[in-house]
Design a protein around this motif. Structure first.
Motif, PDB file in Angstrom:
ATOM      1  N   ILE A  68       0.858  -1.188   0.000  1.00 17.14           N
ATOM      2  CA  ILE A  68       0.000   0.000   0.000  1.00 17.14           C
ATOM      3  C   ILE A  68       0.890   1.233   0.000  1.00 17.14           C
ATOM      4  N   SER A  69       0.474   2.241  -0.741  1.00 15.64           N
ATOM      5  CA  SER A  69       1.213   3.498  -0.776  1.00 15.64           C
ATOM      6  C   SER A  69       0.218   4.647  -0.923  1.00 15.64           C
ATOM      7  N   ARG A  70       0.704   5.837  -0.663  1.00 15.46           N
ATOM      8  CA  ARG A  70      -0.172   6.999  -0.664  1.00 15.46           C
ATOM      9  C   ARG A  70       0.609   8.190  -1.190  1.00 15.46           C
ATOM     10  N   ASP A  71       0.000   8.967  -2.080  1.00 17.35           N
ATOM     11  CA  ASP A  71       0.698  10.144  -2.568  1.00 17.35           C
ATOM     12  C   ASP A  71       0.240  11.362  -1.773  1.00 17.35           C
ATOM     13  N   THR A  72       0.775  12.508  -2.135  1.00 13.88           N
ATOM     14  CA  THR A  72       0.483  13.727  -1.382  1.00 13.88           C
ATOM     15  C   THR A  72      -0.862  14.331  -1.749  1.00 13.88           C
ATOM     16  N   LYS A  73      -1.531  13.742  -2.712  1.00 11.14           N
ATOM     17  CA  LYS A  73      -2.814  14.277  -3.160  1.00 11.14           C
ATOM     18  C   LYS A  73      -3.971  13.418  -2.691  1.00 11.14           C
ATOM     19  N   ASN A  74      -3.772  12.678  -1.613  1.00 10.86           N
ATOM     20  CA  ASN A  74      -4.838  11.859  -1.037  1.00 10.86           C
ATOM     21  C   ASN A  74      -5.336  10.782  -1.987  1.00 10.86           C
ATOM     22  N   THR A  75      -4.429  10.181  -2.679  1.00 16.11           N
ATOM     23  CA  THR A  75      -4.717   8.992  -3.456  1.00 16.11           C
ATOM     24  C   THR A  75      -3.920   7.837  -2.866  1.00 16.11           C
ATOM     25  N   VAL A  76      -4.600   6.728  -2.658  1.00 15.10           N
ATOM     26  CA  VAL A  76      -3.939   5.553  -2.102  1.00 15.10           C
ATOM     27  C   VAL A  76      -3.949   4.446  -3.145  1.00 15.10           C
ATOM     28  N   TYR A  77      -2.869   3.691  -3.165  1.00 12.31           N
ATOM     29  CA  TYR A  77      -2.698   2.617  -4.133  1.00 12.31           C
ATOM     30  C   TYR A  77      -2.489   1.296  -3.402  1.00 12.31           C
ATOM     31  N   LEU A  78      -2.959   0.245  -4.009  1.00 14.16           N
ATOM     32  CA  LEU A  78      -2.703  -1.093  -3.485  1.00 14.16           C
ATOM     33  C   LEU A  78      -2.155  -1.937  -4.627  1.00 14.16           C
ATOM     34  N   GLN A  79      -0.872  -2.211  -4.568  1.00 10.96           N
ATOM     35  CA  GLN A  79      -0.238  -3.072  -5.555  1.00 10.96           C
ATOM     36  C   GLN A  79      -0.364  -4.506  -5.067  1.00 10.96           C
ATOM     37  N   MET A  80      -1.013  -5.333  -5.859  1.00 12.88           N
ATOM     38  CA  MET A  80      -1.265  -6.716  -5.465  1.00 12.88           C
ATOM     39  C   MET A  80      -0.517  -7.648  -6.406  1.00 12.88           C
ATOM     40  N   ASN A  81       0.451  -8.346  -5.877  1.00  9.64           N
ATOM     41  CA  ASN A  81       1.245  -9.296  -6.654  1.00  9.64           C
ATOM     42  C   ASN A  81       1.001 -10.712  -6.154  1.00  9.64           C
ATOM     43  N   SER A  82       1.397 -11.661  -6.955  1.00  5.84           N
ATOM     44  CA  SER A  82       1.252 -13.084  -6.598  1.00  5.84           C
ATOM     45  C   SER A  82      -0.157 -13.387  -6.108  1.00  5.84           C
ATOM     46  N   LEU A  83      -1.116 -12.932  -6.861  1.00  7.00           N
ATOM     47  CA  LEU A  83      -2.515 -13.082  -6.446  1.00  7.00           C
ATOM     48  C   LEU A  83      -2.917 -14.544  -6.392  1.00  7.00           C
ATOM     49  N   LYS A  84      -3.775 -14.830  -5.424  1.00 12.51           N
ATOM     50  CA  LYS A  84      -4.284 -16.181  -5.205  1.00 12.51           C
ATOM     51  C   LYS A  84      -5.798 -16.177  -5.350  1.00 12.51           C
ATOM     52  N   SER A  85      -6.350 -17.355  -5.548  1.00  9.53           N
ATOM     53  CA  SER A  85      -7.810 -17.436  -5.690  1.00  9.53           C
ATOM     54  C   SER A  85      -8.520 -16.909  -4.445  1.00  9.53           C
ATOM     55  N   GLU A  86      -7.906 -17.093  -3.305  1.00  7.98           N
ATOM     56  CA  GLU A  86      -8.540 -16.616  -2.075  1.00  7.98           C
ATOM     57  C   GLU A  86      -8.522 -15.101  -1.925  1.00  7.98           C
ATOM     58  N   ASP A  87      -7.845 -14.415  -2.822  1.00  6.41           N
ATOM     59  CA  ASP A  87      -7.893 -12.947  -2.833  1.00  6.41           C
ATOM     60  C   ASP A  87      -9.137 -12.427  -3.558  1.00  6.41           C
ATOM     61  N   THR A  88      -9.868 -13.327  -4.164  1.00 13.80           N
ATOM     62  CA  THR A  88     -11.093 -12.932  -4.856  1.00 13.80           C
ATOM     63  C   THR A  88     -12.079 -12.329  -3.869  1.00 13.80           C
ATOM     64  N   ALA A  89     -12.501 -11.110  -4.159  1.00 11.70           N
ATOM     65  CA  ALA A  89     -13.398 -10.394  -3.254  1.00 11.70           C
ATOM     66  C   ALA A  89     -13.767  -9.056  -3.879  1.00 11.70           C
ATOM     67  N   VAL A  90     -14.696  -8.387  -3.232  1.00 11.94           N
ATOM     68  CA  VAL A  90     -14.956  -6.985  -3.545  1.00 11.94           C
ATOM     69  C   VAL A  90     -14.088  -6.155  -2.607  1.00 11.94           C
ATOM     70  N   TYR A  91     -13.313  -5.270  -3.180  1.00 20.96           N
ATOM     71  CA  TYR A  91     -12.385  -4.446  -2.409  1.00 20.96           C
ATOM     72  C   TYR A  91     -12.976  -3.058  -2.231  1.00 20.96           C
ATOM     73  N   TYR A  92     -12.918  -2.564  -1.000  1.00 17.87           N
ATOM     74  CA  TYR A  92     -13.484  -1.260  -0.652  1.00 17.87           C
ATOM     75  C   TYR A  92     -12.393  -0.330  -0.132  1.00 17.87           C
ATOM     76  N   CYS A  93     -12.402   0.867  -0.648  1.00 16.13           N
ATOM     77  CA  CYS A  93     -11.502   1.899  -0.141  1.00 16.13           C
ATOM     78  C   CYS A  93     -12.112   2.520   1.110  1.00 16.13           C
ATOM     79  N   ASN A  94     -11.260   2.885   2.035  1.00 11.95           N
ATOM     80  CA  ASN A  94     -11.711   3.425   3.323  1.00 11.95           C
ATOM     81  C   ASN A  94     -10.832   4.599   3.719  1.00 11.95           C
ATOM     82  N   ALA A  95     -11.448   5.598   4.342  1.00 16.46           N
ATOM     83  CA  ALA A  95     -10.687   6.741   4.851  1.00 16.46           C
ATOM     84  C   ALA A  95     -11.202   7.111   6.226  1.00 16.46           C
ATOM     85  N   LEU A  96     -10.289   7.488   7.094  1.00 13.52           N
ATOM     86  CA  LEU A  96     -10.639   7.941   8.435  1.00 13.52           C
ATOM     87  C   LEU A  96     -10.237   9.401   8.578  1.00 13.52           C
ATOM     88  N   ARG A  97     -11.220  10.247   8.853  1.00  8.74           N
ATOM     89  CA  ARG A  97     -10.970  11.681   9.029  1.00  8.74           C
ATOM     90  C   ARG A  97     -11.624  12.087  10.333  1.00  8.74           C
TER      91      ARG A  97
END
Length: 113
Positions: A68-97
């Motif tokens: 996971i990484s984040r830039d200075t403009k409030n964008t977050v990235y999730l680089q997912m490598n070596s994906l497995k079948s168990e990673d199958t899901a709906v992914y939700y972005c979340n922010a705490l303010r």
């Protein structure tokens, strides 16, 4: 705060995907951003999070494979490598303010041969 996620899709096991989530609106003082996922079960689980100071937290199941990484403009990235079948899901972005959590619409990630 509005969260716009992108980057989901279908990939074969061992492949890679990159998710992005851009926060807009009242983004001042967003303390933490991250990704959760929900598979076939009812529970949504934390995948990874990153604070404004750069501290990261990962689920044990993705350590060493996701970054996971984040830039200075409030964008977050999730680089997912070596994906497995168990990673199958709906992914939700979340922010705490302050003491309020915000959620983006989910993006589907499917890992299948």
């Amino acid at each position: 705060v509005q969260l716009q996620a992108s980057g989901g899709g279908s990939v074969q096991p061992g492949g890679s995907l990159r998710l992005s989530c851009a926060a807009t609106g009242s983004t001042f003082n967003i303390y933490r951003m991250g990704w959760y996922r929900q598979g076939p079960g009812p529970q949504r689980e934390l995948v990874a999070s990153i604070t404004s100071g750069g501290s990261t937290n990962y689920a044990d199941s993705v350590k060493g494979r996701f970054t996971i990484s984040r830039d200075t403009k409030n964008t977050v990235y999730l680089q997912m490598n070596s994906l497995k079948s168990e990673d199958t899901a709906v992914y939700y972005c979340n922010a705490l303010r302050w003491d309020t959590e915000y959620w983006g619409k989910g993006t589907q990630v499917t890992v299948s041969s």
